[in-house]
Enzyme design. Sequence first.
Site, PDB file in Angstrom:
ATOM      1  N   LYS A  22      42.889  26.844  29.189  1.00  0.00           N
ATOM      2  CA  LYS A  22      41.476  26.530  29.471  1.00  0.00           C
ATOM      3  C   LYS A  22      40.596  27.762  29.302  1.00  0.00           C
ATOM      4  O   LYS A  22      39.560  27.731  28.651  1.00  0.00           O
ATOM      5  CB  LYS A  22      41.344  26.005  30.915  1.00  0.00           C
ATOM      6  CG  LYS A  22      39.902  25.964  31.428  1.00  0.00           C
ATOM      7  CD  LYS A  22      39.805  25.497  32.865  1.00  0.00           C
ATOM      8  CE  LYS A  22      40.011  26.552  33.901  1.00  0.00           C
ATOM      9  NZ  LYS A  22      38.859  27.385  34.267  1.00  0.00           N
ATOM     10  N   ASN A  23      41.047  28.871  29.891  1.00  0.00           N
ATOM     11  CA  ASN A  23      40.186  30.052  29.927  1.00  0.00           C
ATOM     12  C   ASN A  23      40.128  30.790  28.600  1.00  0.00           C
ATOM     13  O   ASN A  23      39.434  31.804  28.473  1.00  0.00           O
ATOM     14  CB  ASN A  23      40.624  30.995  31.061  1.00  0.00           C
ATOM     15  CG  ASN A  23      40.308  30.369  32.410  1.00  0.00           C
ATOM     16  OD1 ASN A  23      39.534  29.399  32.474  1.00  0.00           O
ATOM     17  ND2 ASN A  23      40.897  30.891  33.471  1.00  0.00           N
ATOM     18  N   CYS A 116      34.160  26.943  40.296  1.00  0.00           N
ATOM     19  CA  CYS A 116      34.866  26.763  41.562  1.00  0.00           C
ATOM     20  C   CYS A 116      34.242  27.614  42.657  1.00  0.00           C
ATOM     21  O   CYS A 116      33.819  28.745  42.413  1.00  0.00           O
ATOM     22  CB  CYS A 116      36.338  27.150  41.402  1.00  0.00           C
ATOM     23  SG  CYS A 116      37.291  25.913  40.537  1.00  0.00           S
ATOM     24  N   ARG A 121      30.466  34.984  43.140  1.00  0.00           N
ATOM     25  CA  ARG A 121      30.484  34.962  41.680  1.00  0.00           C
ATOM     26  C   ARG A 121      29.107  35.222  41.044  1.00  0.00           C
ATOM     27  O   ARG A 121      28.564  34.367  40.317  1.00  0.00           O
ATOM     28  CB  ARG A 121      31.074  33.651  41.175  1.00  0.00           C
ATOM     29  CG  ARG A 121      32.420  33.330  41.774  1.00  0.00           C
ATOM     30  CD  ARG A 121      33.063  32.121  41.172  1.00  0.00           C
ATOM     31  NE  ARG A 121      33.808  32.428  39.977  1.00  0.00           N
ATOM     32  CZ  ARG A 121      34.453  31.527  39.231  1.00  0.00           C
ATOM     33  NH1 ARG A 121      34.431  30.274  39.577  1.00  0.00           N
ATOM     34  NH2 ARG A 121      35.113  31.880  38.153  1.00  0.00           N
ATOM     35  N   ASP A 305      44.577  33.454  39.613  1.00  0.00           N
ATOM     36  CA  ASP A 305      44.643  32.005  39.366  1.00  0.00           C
ATOM     37  C   ASP A 305      46.006  31.411  39.722  1.00  0.00           C
ATOM     38  O   ASP A 305      46.122  30.198  39.893  1.00  0.00           O
ATOM     39  CB  ASP A 305      44.318  31.692  37.896  1.00  0.00           C
ATOM     40  CG  ASP A 305      42.863  31.969  37.563  1.00  0.00           C
ATOM     41  OD1 ASP A 305      42.059  32.142  38.498  1.00  0.00           O
ATOM     42  OD2 ASP A 305      42.530  32.014  36.364  1.00  0.00           O
ATOM     43  N   ARG A 397      39.669  19.609  35.848  1.00  0.00           N
ATOM     44  CA  ARG A 397      38.915  20.621  35.093  1.00  0.00           C
ATOM     45  C   ARG A 397      39.853  21.542  34.316  1.00  0.00           C
ATOM     46  O   ARG A 397      39.463  22.079  33.279  1.00  0.00           O
ATOM     47  CB  ARG A 397      38.050  21.458  36.042  1.00  0.00           C
ATOM     48  CG  ARG A 397      36.970  20.644  36.714  1.00  0.00           C
ATOM     49  CD  ARG A 397      36.116  21.508  37.599  1.00  0.00           C
ATOM     50  NE  ARG A 397      35.748  22.701  36.848  1.00  0.00           N
ATOM     51  CZ  ARG A 397      35.359  23.835  37.400  1.00  0.00           C
ATOM     52  NH1 ARG A 397      35.267  23.931  38.697  1.00  0.00           N
ATOM     53  NH2 ARG A 397      35.043  24.862  36.652  1.00  0.00           N
TER      54      ARG A 397
HETATM   55  N1  EPU Z   1      31.769  39.638  39.217  1.00  0.00           N
HETATM   56  C1  EPU Z   1      30.587  40.193  39.642  1.00  0.00           C
HETATM   57  N2  EPU Z   1      29.526  40.186  38.771  1.00  0.00           N
HETATM   58  C2  EPU Z   1      29.610  39.638  37.530  1.00  0.00           C
HETATM   59  C3  EPU Z   1      30.815  39.077  37.105  1.00  0.00           C
HETATM   60  C4  EPU Z   1      31.902  39.081  37.988  1.00  0.00           C
HETATM   61  O1  EPU Z   1      30.482  40.692  40.759  1.00  0.00           O
HETATM   62  O2  EPU Z   1      28.599  39.648  36.800  1.00  0.00           O
HETATM   63  C5  EPU Z   1      32.911  39.596  40.170  1.00  0.00           C
HETATM   64  C6  EPU Z   1      33.256  38.159  40.561  1.00  0.00           C
HETATM   65  O3  EPU Z   1      32.430  37.705  41.606  1.00  0.00           O
HETATM   66  C7  EPU Z   1      34.707  38.279  40.951  1.00  0.00           C
HETATM   67  C8  EPU Z   1      35.232  39.347  39.998  1.00  0.00           C
HETATM   68  O4  EPU Z   1      34.088  40.053  39.523  1.00  0.00           O
HETATM   69  O5  EPU Z   1      34.809  38.715  42.272  1.00  0.00           O
HETATM   70  C9  EPU Z   1      36.029  38.793  38.837  1.00  0.00           C
HETATM   71  O6  EPU Z   1      35.251  37.941  38.053  1.00  0.00           O
HETATM   72  P1  EPU Z   1      35.460  37.758  36.486  1.00  0.00           P
HETATM   73  O7  EPU Z   1      34.130  37.929  35.848  1.00  0.00           O
HETATM   74  O8  EPU Z   1      36.582  38.609  36.019  1.00  0.00           O
HETATM   75  O9  EPU Z   1      35.926  36.261  36.428  1.00  0.00           O
HETATM   76  P2  EPU Z   1      35.253  35.047  35.653  1.00  0.00           P
HETATM   77  O10 EPU Z   1      34.971  35.435  34.253  1.00  0.00           O
HETATM   78  O11 EPU Z   1      34.178  34.448  36.463  1.00  0.00           O
HETATM   79  C10 EPU Z   1      37.558  34.159  34.779  1.00  0.00           C
HETATM   80  C11 EPU Z   1      38.292  32.856  34.827  1.00  0.00           C
HETATM   81  C12 EPU Z   1      38.745  32.577  36.244  1.00  0.00           C
HETATM   82  C13 EPU Z   1      39.661  33.716  36.672  1.00  0.00           C
HETATM   83  C14 EPU Z   1      38.931  35.058  36.539  1.00  0.00           C
HETATM   84  C15 EPU Z   1      39.795  36.258  36.863  1.00  0.00           C
HETATM   85  C16 EPU Z   1      37.214  31.588  33.093  1.00  0.00           C
HETATM   86  C17 EPU Z   1      36.345  30.461  32.718  1.00  0.00           C
HETATM   87  N3  EPU Z   1      37.394  31.794  34.386  1.00  0.00           N
HETATM   88  O12 EPU Z   1      36.455  34.021  35.662  1.00  0.00           O
HETATM   89  O13 EPU Z   1      39.484  31.371  36.195  1.00  0.00           O
HETATM   90  O14 EPU Z   1      40.042  33.527  38.012  1.00  0.00           O
HETATM   91  O15 EPU Z   1      38.440  35.206  35.194  1.00  0.00           O
HETATM   92  O16 EPU Z   1      40.928  36.275  36.082  1.00  0.00           O
HETATM   93  O17 EPU Z   1      37.750  32.277  32.226  1.00  0.00           O
HETATM   94  C18 EPU Z   1      40.393  29.374  37.060  1.00  0.00           C
HETATM   95  O18 EPU Z   1      40.804  29.118  35.925  1.00  0.00           O
HETATM   96  O19 EPU Z   1      40.736  28.712  38.071  1.00  0.00           O
HETATM   97  C19 EPU Z   1      39.465  30.484  37.253  1.00  0.00           C
HETATM   98  C20 EPU Z   1      38.720  30.627  38.347  1.00  0.00           C
END
Ligand code: EPU
Length: 429
Positions: A22-23, A116, A121, A305, A397
Site C-alpha cells: 500500500k505504502n 489513521c 501527524r 506499522d 484501507r
Molecule cells: N511528522 C511531522 N511533520 C511532518 C511529517 C511527519 O512531525 O511534516 C512526524 C509524524 O507526526 C510522525 C513521524 O514524523 O510522528 C513519522 O511520520 P512519517 O512522515 O515518516 O510518516 P507518514 O509519511 O505519515 C508513512 C506511512 C505510515 C507509516 C509511516 C512510518 C504511508 C501512506 N504511510 O506515513 O503507514 O507508519 O510512514 O513508517 O506511506 C500504515 O500503513 O498503517 C501507516 C500508518
Amino acid sequence: MELFKVNGHKNLCGEVSLHGAKNSALPVLCACLLVKGESIIHNCPNLSDVRATLKILENLGCTVARQGNTVTVNAAQVSGFAIDEAMMRTMRSSILFLGALLSRTGNANIYLPGGCDIGTRPVDLHLKAIKNLGVSVEENGSCISCTTGGIKGAKIILPFASVGATENIMIAAAVSKGKTIIINAAREPEICDLAEFLNKCGAKIYGAGEGTIEIEGVKVLKPCEHRIIPDRILASTYMSACAATGGEIVINDIKATHLSPVFPVFNEMGCRLYLNGASLKVIAPKRLRRVKTIKTMPYPAFPTDSQPMVTAALCVAKGTSVIKENIFENRFGYVSELNRFGADVEVNDTLAVINGVKKLKGANVFAGDLRGGAALIVAALAAEGTSTIRSIYHIDRGYASIEQELEKLGADIKRINDEEAKEKELKSS
Ligand code: EPU
C-alpha cells in the site's frame, strides 16, 4: 456496515502470497500525475486507499483503469489543481498530491490530509520543504494554497527522516530546474520503489535507500511500466497471526531484505523461519516466548506499522514483553480493545508492557485504525470462542480481502453485514 466474525483458536496452516505494498502504490500513483502519458502499474493492490487515490486522479482529469492487479493511469491531460476536503481527508498520502500538482501545474489547492488516528501527524516538514523548492504557500485553516513559477532545486535538511516528506520532495523535484539534495532522507523500501518508478520514467534520483538523496531535475518524464514491491507489513501480519496461533505457514512473494528488521523479533519469540528464495516458512512454537524490548524506529529498524500485530501475538507469550513506540505518539489506541480478549497489556504513554496470558477469549471489539484493526484480527484468531470486529473499513484501507486470504490458511473468519449479525444475535438471545 460490515464486520468480521471469527471463530478462533485454530492453528493457521497453509500458503499465502503477498499483494503489493500500500505504502508504495500510493506515492507511485500520485507520481503518475507527472507523466504526460500512460503509466502501467502492476501488482497494485485493490485497497480502499488505492481506490480513493485513483478517484482523485480521475477528478484531476486523468483516465484510470484496473484489470486485475494492473492499473493504468493516463495523465496526458490534467485539467485541475484542486482537491476537495472530503477527498483529502480519506487518507494521509493525499498530501503527496501537493508535490505532484505543483510540479505538473505550478499550483495546488488542497486541504490537510486525513489518515489513521495514531498521532497529531502534522505536515510542517512537507510545507517547509516545498517552500525551499521555490513555492509560495498560503495556509488558511485547513486549506493550503500553493503556487510556483517552477520548482527550483535546493538543499533540504529534514529534522526527522519523514517517509511522506521525503516522497513529496522526490515527486516535486523530479521535474525541476537544478539539483535537490535531501539530507536525513527516509530509507524505507517504499522510498526506493518510488525512486525506481521515477527513474524508469527518466528522472535522475540517486541515493534512495540512503540518508542522502540527490535529485537532478529533468525537463520531462516519459511513461513506463512498473511493478509495486510486495507488502512487508502484510508479511508481518501473517507472521504474527501464525505466531499467535501456533501455526505453520508459507508466505510467498516476499522480499527478505525488507523483512530483516522483523525476523529477529520472531526468532526471539521462538518461531523458526526458513527462507527459500521469495518464500518464507514460519513454524511457531506451541507457546511463544516473550521478547525483551522492541523499539520502533525508521527503517532499517523495527517498523511502527508491524508493532500492533506483534503486540497482539505477544499477548499469548510466556513472560513479559516491552514495546517502545518511537514514531507515533498515539499508536497504542487499540490496546483497550485487545484487553477485551483477556490480554494483559498496560500502556504508559509510548511504552506498552505486555504480560503474556495462557489464552485469550473471544470478544466483541471495534477497529479504531488500520494496523490496530489487524492486531484485533490476530487476537481473534488466537482466542477461544467467537469474536466480532466492527469498523472494518479501517482494515480494508490496507488489506485486500484479508478474510479470504486468512481462510486459505484455515482460519474461520467471515465478512458479514452488520444488520444480518444483529438480527442473528437477536434471534439467538
Ligand atoms: N511528522 C511531522 N511533520 C511532518 C511529517 C511527519 O512531525 O511534516 C512526524 C509524524 O507526526 C510522525 C513521524 O514524523 O510522528 C513519522 O511520520 P512519517 O512522515 O515518516 O510518516 P507518514 O509519511 O505519515 C508513512 C506511512 C505510515 C507509516 C509511516 C512510518 C504511508 C501512506 N504511510 O506515513 O503507514 O507508519 O510512514 O513508517 O506511506 C500504515 O500503513 O498503517 C501507516 C500508518
